[in-house]
Design an enzyme around this catalytic site. Structure first.
Site, PDB file in Angstrom:
ATOM      1  N   CYS A 260      55.127 -42.051  28.547  1.00 18.37           N
ATOM      2  CA  CYS A 260      56.302 -41.397  29.122  1.00 18.37           C
ATOM      3  C   CYS A 260      56.713 -42.082  30.422  1.00 18.37           C
ATOM      4  CB  CYS A 260      55.977 -39.925  29.373  1.00 18.37           C
ATOM      5  SG  CYS A 260      57.280 -39.050  30.230  1.00 18.37           S
TER       6      CYS A 260
ATOM      7  N   CYS B 149      57.686 -39.624  33.208  1.00 15.61           N
ATOM      8  CA  CYS B 149      56.556 -38.969  33.883  1.00 15.61           C
ATOM      9  C   CYS B 149      55.758 -39.960  34.734  1.00 15.61           C
ATOM     10  CB  CYS B 149      55.587 -38.350  32.866  1.00 15.61           C
ATOM     11  SG  CYS B 149      56.331 -37.676  31.400  1.00 15.61           S
ATOM     12  N   ASP B 150      55.507 -41.147  34.216  1.00 17.27           N
ATOM     13  CA  ASP B 150      54.531 -42.050  34.836  1.00 17.27           C
ATOM     14  C   ASP B 150      55.125 -43.301  35.465  1.00 17.27           C
ATOM     15  OD1 ASP B 150      52.604 -40.289  33.931  1.00 17.27           O
ATOM     16  OD2 ASP B 150      52.316 -41.356  32.042  1.00 17.27           O
TER      17      ASP B 150
END
Ligand code: NAP
Length: 302
Positions: free
Chosen positions: A133, A136-137
């Site tokens: 992701c 997200c990351d």
């Protein structure tokens, strides 16, 4: 409390089902194990959902949740660990926290989970270089070199997002053309820090406890690419194992239900990406949610 309709999965399918069911006057509980909004929360930008010229996936997820709750849907953040249907037709759903919920009808809208490459140490390096992701990351890799593997919209969007913060982005795809939208490909072609590595597969993950690079096979030749992060975006697979006794699954594990979203178990319906279908999009997930909710209401009326 015995709910009219339990919904497992709080993505676009489950939350749309909740909104429709509430508007039909049914009591509804939506159980989600990760984040309300589902897979879409991983998309930095959604530009193909009707009514939104451009919206971030997290905002769209938040709005779907807000809409369902505004209509009176109840929500729980918990992981379902078992489902049983009693002789009286009541569906009992047990969760990881120990909570148990009962419903007269059940809608399974669990979506799909990211597919893995299946190469050595991939699982061990998740969180230490291997990611699924970019939303997200991605920030963890600001200023670093990263690779994205895949040729669909997720991979293209991930590469675009990462190119804004990372020094260099290698986009690795096993073919010489992309399955994702041409508009995204063209946007990537304009980014000076994006390199397309086509006709290529990731064969090895390099480094110890942390990823330091990848080995790629391209047109029959080996190549090492030093990267701190590998974003795997090669599609999704269904996670329907828990429901195998309640619904027929196809060979890939998708629920083999038709467009009416009914299953072989009376009062159990399936909606969204976990259902066998040819087009998996936000719009088709939302469509399934409404169909499943109305089918569940008809079942409760009968
Ligand atoms: P996808 O469209 O299924 O694409 C998966 C990609 O991974 C394909 O290019 C495929 O290659 C490649 N692939 C599959 N298995 C592989 C393997 N073992 N090794 C290497 N490559 C592999 O998946 P997605 O990109 O996650 O998108 C899923 C759905 O969500 C799509 O319908 C997409 O349009 C939609 N989506 C929409 C948005 C939005 O903004 N609305 C954002 C993201 C995704 P081949 O092409 O060779 O098969």
């Amino acid at each position: 409390m015995l709910y009219d309709i339990l919904i497992i999965g709080g993505g676009p399918a489950g939350l749309t089902a909740a909104t429709y069911a509430r508007r039909a006057g049914r009591s509804v509980l939506v159980i989600e194990k990760n984040a309300f909004g589902g897979q879409i929360t991983w998309s930095p930008k959604v530009e193909n959902f009707p009514g939104f010229v451009s919206v971030s996936g997290t905002e769209l997820g938040d709005r779907l949740l807000e809409q369902a709750m505004e209509q009176g849907a109840e929500v729980e953040l918990d992981e379902v660990v078992s489902v049983a249907v009693g002789a009286d037709g009541v569906k009992t759903v047990a969760c990881d926290s120990g909570a148990v919920f009962e419903g007269r009808a059940l809608i399974v809208a669990v979506g799909a989970k990211p597919r893995m490459l299946g190469i050595d140490r991939e699982e061990a390096l998740v969180g230490n270089g291997v990611c699924f992701c970019a939303v997200c990351d991605g920030a963890f890799y600001a200023g670093k070199d990263v690779a994205v593997n895949g040729g669909g919209n997720s991979a293209l969007q991930d590469a675009l997002l990462l190119s804004e913060k990372c020094r260099k982005v290698y986009l690795i795809h096993r073919r010489d053309s992309f399955r994702g939208e041409q508009k995204l490909v063209e946007a990537l072609q304009k980014r000076p820090n994006v390199e397309f590595v086509l006709n290529a597969s990731v064969t090895e993950l390099l480094g110890g406890d942390e990823l330091t690079g990848i080995k790629v096979e391209q047109n029959g030749a080996g190549r090492e690419i030093p990267v701190a992060g590998l974003f795997v975006a090669i599609g999704h697979a269904p996670d329907n194992g828990l429901f195998a006794g309640l619904m027929a699954l196809d060979r890939a594990g998708y629920a083999d239900a038709g467009e009416d979203c009914t299953t072989k178990t009376p009062g159990v319906f399936v909606a969204g990406d976990c259902r066998a279908k040819s087009v998996r999009q936000l719009t088709t997930a939302a469509a399934d949610g409404s169909v499943a909710a109305l089918a569940a209401c008809r079942y409760l009326d009968a």
